[in-house]
Motif scaffolding. Structure first.
Motif, mmCIF file in Angstrom:
data_model
loop_
_atom_site.group_PDB
_atom_site.id
_atom_site.type_symbol
_atom_site.label_atom_id
_atom_site.label_comp_id
_atom_site.label_asym_id
_atom_site.label_seq_id
_atom_site.Cartn_x
_atom_site.Cartn_y
_atom_site.Cartn_z
ATOM 1 N N HIS A 190 0.723 -1.072 -0.053
ATOM 2 C CA HIS A 190 0.125 -0.014 -0.041
ATOM 3 C C HIS A 190 0.835 1.481 0.000
ATOM 4 O O HIS A 190 0.444 2.294 -0.366
ATOM 5 N N ALA A 218 0.226 3.566 -2.769
ATOM 6 C CA ALA A 218 -0.041 5.270 -2.678
ATOM 7 C C ALA A 218 1.134 6.216 -3.307
ATOM 8 O O ALA A 218 0.532 7.349 -3.891
ATOM 9 N N TYR A 251 0.225 7.509 1.640
ATOM 10 C CA TYR A 251 -0.431 6.253 2.606
ATOM 11 C C TYR A 251 -0.953 6.919 3.720
ATOM 12 O O TYR A 251 -2.042 6.596 4.191
ATOM 13 N N ALA A 277 -4.112 9.056 3.138
ATOM 14 C CA ALA A 277 -5.226 8.072 2.956
ATOM 15 C C ALA A 277 -5.583 7.308 4.157
ATOM 16 O O ALA A 277 -6.993 7.220 4.255
ATOM 17 N N LEU A 278 -4.894 6.791 4.874
ATOM 18 C CA LEU A 278 -5.360 6.289 6.150
ATOM 19 C C LEU A 278 -6.089 7.285 7.077
ATOM 20 O O LEU A 278 -7.182 7.023 7.901
ATOM 21 N N SER A 315 -6.607 -1.863 -0.721
ATOM 22 C CA SER A 315 -6.279 -1.216 -1.866
ATOM 23 C C SER A 315 -7.218 -0.247 -2.860
ATOM 24 O O SER A 315 -7.163 0.901 -2.955
ATOM 25 N N ILE A 324 -7.952 2.874 -0.783
ATOM 26 C CA ILE A 324 -6.828 3.746 -0.707
ATOM 27 C C ILE A 324 -6.808 4.283 -2.065
ATOM 28 O O ILE A 324 -6.674 5.688 -2.119
#
Length: 259
Positions: free
Chosen positions: A19, A23, A78, A81-82, A97, A100
């Motif tokens: 990921h 990303a 990354y 997105a989290l 994914s 994400i």
């Protein structure tokens, strides 16, 4: 493989590897003001709960993203997105994914997501229901990729991430990649694969190296999640890697060596 469910493994160290690179690649693509296509052949359910019975049973997330989240600064895609997903879904949410990608992409971009497992497909449809630019398919992901490539828009990325529980996947992958590269020569093709105590991936990688000599191949190793666990590392093949991705991969190598 209809027996595989990623809820037991979501957020593990292999997910972190996969990921983080995904990303970065998507972040690079979105820097240009042109629409793109994202395809995924084995999408899973798209969203996982790290407090679920499945996640707690294996403890892989506790040794994965919950342990190494400090590796990534607040500006890393990354991390972005989290944070965005957890603001909406709760602090124990972990995105697959597809989510994400949907979080990092724009409304003008298109997502095509394949998932064959009935329960996982239903969960994926629910997870992506608010995303007007995403289409979910209950069909074989390899077949979907063959039918859609080259996609419209032509710019874009495909993530190929089967369960690898079928030995045939290792044998078919080099031929599949070669076919895909011919049909979609401008697409970024990303293939994730496990590194197991029995190195089943090596003949596959050797064949891909022979036919796709300019591909980025990046592998990391890590301790097994528990005694007897067969996965001891994670690999990514990237055709047409975006500028700078190799440097990001090397930075990850150093991080994983610290474990």
């Amino acid at each position: 493989m209809l027996s595989y469910q990623h809820a037991y493994h979501a957020g593990n160290l292999a997910d972190v590897h996969k990921h983080a690179l995904l990303a970065q690649a998507l972040d690079y693509l979105t820097q240009k003001n042109k629409p793109l296509t994202y395809l995924e052949t084995h999408a899973g359910r798209g969203l996982y709960d790290l407090t679920s019975a499945e996640a707690q049973k294996t403890g892989e997330a506790a040794q994965g993203i919950s342990f190494v989240s400090q590796w990534f600064g607040k500006d890393h895609p990354y991390t972005r997105a989290l944070h965005a997903i957890r603001e909406k879904r709760g602090p124990n949410a972990y995105p697959g994914s597809p989510l994400i990608a949907q979080t990092l992409l724009r409304e003008s971009d298109r997502l095509h997501l394949a998932e064959l497992h009935p329960q996982e497909h239903a969960a994926l449809e629910f997870t992506m229901s608010a995303a007007g630019n995403a289409k979910v398919y209950q069909q074989d992901g390899f077949a979907l990729a063959q039918s859609l490539c080259p996609p419209d828009p032509r710019r874009g990325l495909i993530l190929i991430d089967p369960s690898w529980e079928l030995k045939e996947d290792y044998a078919r992958m080099p031929r599949f990649v070669d076919t895909l590269a011919k049909k979609w020569n401008v697409g970024i093709v990303m293939i994730w694969y496990p590194i197991l105590t029995e190195p089943q991936h090596k003949p596959m990688i050797a064949a891909i190296r022979q036919s796709q000599s300019e591909a980025l191949i990046h592998e990391v190793t890590f301790p097994p999640a528990r005694k007897g666990h067969r996965m001891v590392g994670s690999g990514m093949v990237v055709l047409n890697p975006p500028w700078g991705l190799a440097d990001h991969a090397q930075a990850l190598t150093k991080r994983f060596k610290s474990l």
